[in-house]
Design an enzyme around this catalytic site. Structure first.
Site, PDB file in Angstrom:
ATOM      1  N   ARG A   1     -48.473  35.501  33.211  1.00 11.08           N
ATOM      2  CA  ARG A   1     -48.338  34.600  32.123  1.00 11.08           C
ATOM      3  C   ARG A   1     -48.493  35.255  30.826  1.00 11.08           C
ATOM      4  NH1 ARG A   1     -47.190  29.033  33.678  1.00 11.08           N
ATOM      5  NH2 ARG A   1     -47.130  29.069  35.859  1.00 11.08           N
TER       6      ARG A   1
ATOM      7  N   TYR B   1     -58.905  31.673  35.764  1.00  8.81           N
ATOM      8  CA  TYR B   1     -57.478  31.493  35.642  1.00  8.81           C
ATOM      9  C   TYR B   1     -56.677  30.488  35.142  1.00  8.81           C
ATOM     10  CZ  TYR B   1     -52.702  34.125  36.023  1.00  8.81           C
ATOM     11  OH  TYR B   1     -51.675  34.883  35.350  1.00  8.81           O
TER      12      TYR B   1
ATOM     13  N   HIS C   1     -46.470  15.585  33.365  1.00  8.88           N
ATOM     14  CA  HIS C   1     -46.093  17.353  33.507  1.00  8.88           C
ATOM     15  C   HIS C   1     -44.756  17.486  33.292  1.00  8.88           C
ATOM     16  CE1 HIS C   1     -46.282  21.154  36.116  1.00  8.88           C
ATOM     17  NE2 HIS C   1     -46.695  21.303  34.995  1.00  8.88           N
TER      18      HIS C   1
ATOM     19  N   ASP D   1     -45.088  21.722  28.530  1.00  9.00           N
ATOM     20  CA  ASP D   1     -45.704  21.301  29.960  1.00  9.00           C
ATOM     21  C   ASP D   1     -46.399  20.002  30.120  1.00  9.00           C
ATOM     22  OD1 ASP D   1     -46.572  22.906  32.364  1.00  9.00           O
ATOM     23  OD2 ASP D   1     -48.753  22.582  31.681  1.00  9.00           O
TER      24      ASP D   1
HETATM   25  P1  GTP Z   1     -45.056  25.890  34.785  1.00  7.55           P
HETATM   26  O1  GTP Z   1     -45.527  27.029  33.452  1.00  7.55           O
HETATM   27  O2  GTP Z   1     -45.700  26.730  35.682  1.00  7.55           O
HETATM   28  O3  GTP Z   1     -45.236  24.693  34.616  1.00  7.55           O
HETATM   29  O4  GTP Z   1     -43.640  26.608  34.654  1.00  7.55           O
HETATM   30  P2  GTP Z   1     -42.082  26.194  33.949  1.00  7.55           P
HETATM   31  O5  GTP Z   1     -41.668  24.680  34.753  1.00  7.55           O
HETATM   32  O6  GTP Z   1     -42.631  25.927  32.585  1.00  7.55           O
HETATM   33  O7  GTP Z   1     -41.184  27.187  34.546  1.00  7.55           O
HETATM   34  P3  GTP Z   1     -40.436  28.068  33.682  1.00  7.55           P
HETATM   35  O8  GTP Z   1     -39.541  27.839  32.576  1.00  7.55           O
HETATM   36  O9  GTP Z   1     -41.353  29.133  33.220  1.00  7.55           O
HETATM   37  O10 GTP Z   1     -39.590  29.008  34.630  1.00  7.55           O
HETATM   38  C1  GTP Z   1     -39.975  29.464  35.852  1.00  7.55           C
HETATM   39  C2  GTP Z   1     -38.936  30.364  36.634  1.00  7.55           C
HETATM   40  O11 GTP Z   1     -37.858  29.754  36.710  1.00  7.55           O
HETATM   41  C3  GTP Z   1     -38.731  31.797  35.786  1.00  7.55           C
HETATM   42  O12 GTP Z   1     -38.559  32.957  36.163  1.00  7.55           O
HETATM   43  C4  GTP Z   1     -37.577  31.340  34.997  1.00  7.55           C
HETATM   44  O13 GTP Z   1     -36.479  32.565  34.753  1.00  7.55           O
HETATM   45  C5  GTP Z   1     -36.614  30.343  36.080  1.00  7.55           C
HETATM   46  N1  GTP Z   1     -35.764  29.717  35.475  1.00  7.55           N
HETATM   47  C6  GTP Z   1     -35.847  28.671  34.408  1.00  7.55           C
HETATM   48  N2  GTP Z   1     -34.695  28.126  34.073  1.00  7.55           N
HETATM   49  C7  GTP Z   1     -33.883  28.455  35.158  1.00  7.55           C
HETATM   50  C8  GTP Z   1     -32.448  28.076  35.188  1.00  7.55           C
HETATM   51  O14 GTP Z   1     -31.960  27.328  34.591  1.00  7.55           O
HETATM   52  N3  GTP Z   1     -31.908  28.727  36.274  1.00  7.55           N
HETATM   53  C9  GTP Z   1     -32.378  29.650  36.901  1.00  7.55           C
HETATM   54  N4  GTP Z   1     -31.651  30.322  37.881  1.00  7.55           N
HETATM   55  N5  GTP Z   1     -33.846  30.039  36.715  1.00  7.55           N
HETATM   56  C10 GTP Z   1     -34.333  29.695  35.850  1.00  7.55           C
HETATM   57  C1  SPV Z   2     -48.718  25.199  36.203  1.00  5.57           C
HETATM   58  O1  SPV Z   2     -49.015  25.832  37.286  1.00  5.57           O
HETATM   59  O2  SPV Z   2     -47.921  24.084  36.133  1.00  5.57           O
HETATM   60  C2  SPV Z   2     -48.932  25.794  34.971  1.00  5.57           C
HETATM   61  C3  SPV Z   2     -49.982  26.951  34.900  1.00  5.57           C
HETATM   62  O3  SPV Z   2     -48.438  25.381  33.780  1.00  5.57           O
HETATM   63  S1  SPV Z   2     -51.437  26.368  34.947  1.00  5.57           S
HETATM   64  O4  SPV Z   2     -51.910  26.322  33.293  1.00  5.57           O
HETATM   65  O5  SPV Z   2     -52.166  27.388  35.514  1.00  5.57           O
HETATM   66  O6  SPV Z   2     -51.784  25.326  35.428  1.00  5.57           O
HETATM   67 MN    MN Z   3     -47.282  23.464  34.279  1.00  3.81          MN
END
Ligand code: GTP
Ligand code: SPV
Ligand code: MN
Length: 578
Positions: free
Chosen positions: A360, A192, A221, A268
């Protein structure tokens, strides 16, 4: 050692991708999505749905070099254990050799890796997320440097043995191991995400951060975003939020303020170097997005919704009866029947979500409508603004600015967040996640703080400004107080105005905050009481936070830079006066 049935050298071609995908459809591993051309759904084993921090190791000769925030095992011992596991681990399977480049091939900023893997799913994802294939081997030549990345799902197949749809090893046999002293990655037992796509967290963060420390740059990150004002002034923003805390969404921001536009550079990972102009330049070493599906909709993230119409891989999403993928909060009414991520029947009465919360999507950057045109530019973009933050339903206000670089490093070092589904093993409800790098720092975190302070010294007056944000504060009734997503541009606009000296700020114990009327809320109806709560700093709550930060910093002992200790004391004094 792995004794595969056969070996395949990946050329990175479209034909190779199609052939591997067709074979996975044939075996029942991949489900073609009728409603989205050239798109496929994978369902992982329920034990293999996210990164597992408790099985992730940083193996250095001295434990002190891994520091208190990493799991450490002696390299000789770890290699012995893992060699035993790797022995015969690819029996009956194909060993794929995946040459890949993080960053444009041939660029001085790029790093080449070679992943050995027995997962065709990993190969197809690597095709999207990195630059794979013959071009990379040519760039390597016969004496080029590369980072060896060994990966096995840890499920050998005996002759005649029936294969399962997502083979992997039990949790206690999984090891995601890093040997930064020899730039080496060994991953065993998981198929994964970050456990298996070794160019991502393993190479581009854990190994790269340790290289970056030696070479004087930063591997972070962070998302990278270009914001353009109505006057045409360009701002580059890089932001570190922990996993599942909003990087992809902010990277694909659609500003709601008239005249403002945004372009996506990365969602990311961000590699930053000081260039001859004295400024910090950033590149995104990846070529695709491995994003959280639940919560993604045309309303919350129209760019991602459009990006996923074709040529996408979906993992652990649900399936509709019409042959489309589905997840919680996707557009449209909730269907009466779905096939959930475990391939079971699902109805709105079911107790569990239909898609796994860490489901994802994988999609190439060229499908992203808001991507910058020159995403292959090896020079990168000069960063104006750095963001730190996390997911905190209480205590942490919407935005504040660091007084200066050292204070900004303190804000990054003391960042905290609530747990999310991106990590399988949850440790605490709220934890310190410095610079969103707690799971990804490839050396002692105390030395990492020092490296950041030193970068500031080198940047001097050309250093980016540092801000802290929290989109996730909730009211006592459990509602989000801030609308988030596209509306986050209002907060970014305030930062741009700060950079240009156009607006003032109020001094608080946390940092500099917008004065009344300085946040552009035109066209947004937000109750005044909500706004007040969003910007409220409660000194009593922050005294408790202070003690938590003090305990957190204490564990770094002599590795904690004195300048950070000085920032902690200055924070305490400001709280006392408040
Ligand atoms: P990784 O890929 O794990 O590193 O995550 P990421 O930091 O890119 O997070 P991502 O943008 O995918 O958001 C994760 C969750 O937070 C999702 O369910 C989004 O809908 C929610 N989210 C993102 N931005 C906001 C925001 O501004 N407000 C709220 N309430 N939720 C948000
Ligand atoms: C995170 O967990 O911060 C991600 C998903 O971006 S993974 O590629 O599984 O680490
Ligand atoms: Mn990430």
């Amino acid at each position: 050692m792995c004794r595969p049935g056969q070996i395949h050298w990946c050329d990175g071609s479209r034909e190779e991708y199609d052939r591997l995908m067709a074979a996975m459809v044939q075996s029942g591993t991949a489900v073609p999505i009728a409603r989205r051309p050239n798109s496929f759904l994978f369902r992982s084993d329920p034990s293999d749905v996210a990164r597992i921090e408790a099985r992730t190791y940083l193996s250095t000769i001295y434990p002190e070099d891994a520091g208190p925030t990493n799991n450490w095992i002696d390299p000789a011992e770890l290699k012995k254990t893992m060699t035993r596991l790797y022995e015969g681990c690819m029996k009956g399977r194909t060993m794929y050799v995946i040459p890949f480049s993080m960053g444009p091939i041939g660029s001085p900023l790029a790093k080449i890796g070679v992943q050995i893997s027995d997962s065709a799913y990993a190969v197809c994802n690597m095709h999207i997320m990195t630059r794979v294939g013959t071009r990379v081997l040519e760039a390597l030549g016969t004496d080029g440097e590369f980072i060896p990345c060994l990966h096995s799902i840890g499920a050998p197949l005996e002759p005649g043995q029936h294969d399962v749809h997502w083979p992997c090893a039990p949790i206690e046999d999984k090891y995601i191991s890093h040997f930064p002293e020899e730039n080496l990655i060994w991953s065993y037992g998981s198929g994964y995400g970050g456990n298996a796509l070794l160019g991502k967290k393993c190479l581009s963060l854990r190994i790269a951060s340790s290289i970056a420390r030696r070479e004087g740059w930063l591997a972070e990150h962070m998302l990278i975003l270009r914001l353009v004002s109505p006057e045409g002034r360009t701002y580059h923003i890089a932001g570190a939020f922990p996993s599942a805390c909003g990087k992809t969404n902010l990277a694909m921001l659609r500003p709601t303020l008239p005249g403002w536009t945004a372009e996506t550079i990365g969602d990311d990972i961000c590699w930053m170097k000081i260039r001859p102009d004295g400024r910090l330049h950033a590149i995104n070493p990846e070529t695709g997005f491995f994003g959280v599906a639940p919560g993604t909709s045309r309303a919350s993230n129209p760019v991602a919704a459009e990006m996923l119409k074709e040529n996408a891989i979906f993992t652990n999403c649900a399936l509709t009866d019409e042959g489309d993928v589905w997840w919680e909060e996707i557009d449209g009414p909730v269907p009466q029947h779905l096939t959930d991520w475990k391939a079971w029947d699902w109805s709105p009465d079911s107790d569990e979500p239909a898609a796994h919360p860490n489901a994802r999507f994988t999609a190439h950057i060229r499908q992203c409508r808001s991507a910058i045109k020159d995403w292959e530019d090896p020079e990168g973009v000069p960063i104006d603004i750095l963001l730190f933050g996390g997911r905190r339903s209480a205590a942490v206000p919407l935005v504040f600015e660091a007084f200066h670089w050292d204070h900004g490093v303190f804000l990054g070092a003391s960042a905290s967040s609530e747990s999310t589904a991106a990590i399988l093993d949850q440790v605490a409800r709220v934890r310190r996640d410095p610079f969103a790098m707690k799971p990804f720092c490839g050396y002692n975190m105390g030395d990492y703080f020092r490296h950041w302070l030193e970068m500031g010294d080198r940047l001097g007056g050309k250093a980016p400004r540092i801000f802290y944000v929290n989109w996730f504060r909730k009211g006592s009734d459990g509602r989000w107080l801030w609308p988030g997503f596209g509306e986050n541009c209002r907060v970014l606009k305030w930062m741009c105005d700060r950079v240009d000296g156009k607006v003032g700020a109020v001094e608080t114990p946390l940092g500099l905050m917008p004065s009344e009327g300085d946040l552009d809320l035109s066209g947004l109806s937000i109750p005044p009481a909500d706004l007040e709560e969003l910007l409220r700093v409660d000194p009593d709550v922050w005294k408790a936070e202070y003690f938590d930060i003090e305990v957190f910093f204490d564990q770094f002992g002599s590795h904690l830079p004195n300048r950070l200790d000085a920032e902690l004391k200055a924070f305490r004094d400001r709280l006392r006066r408040a």
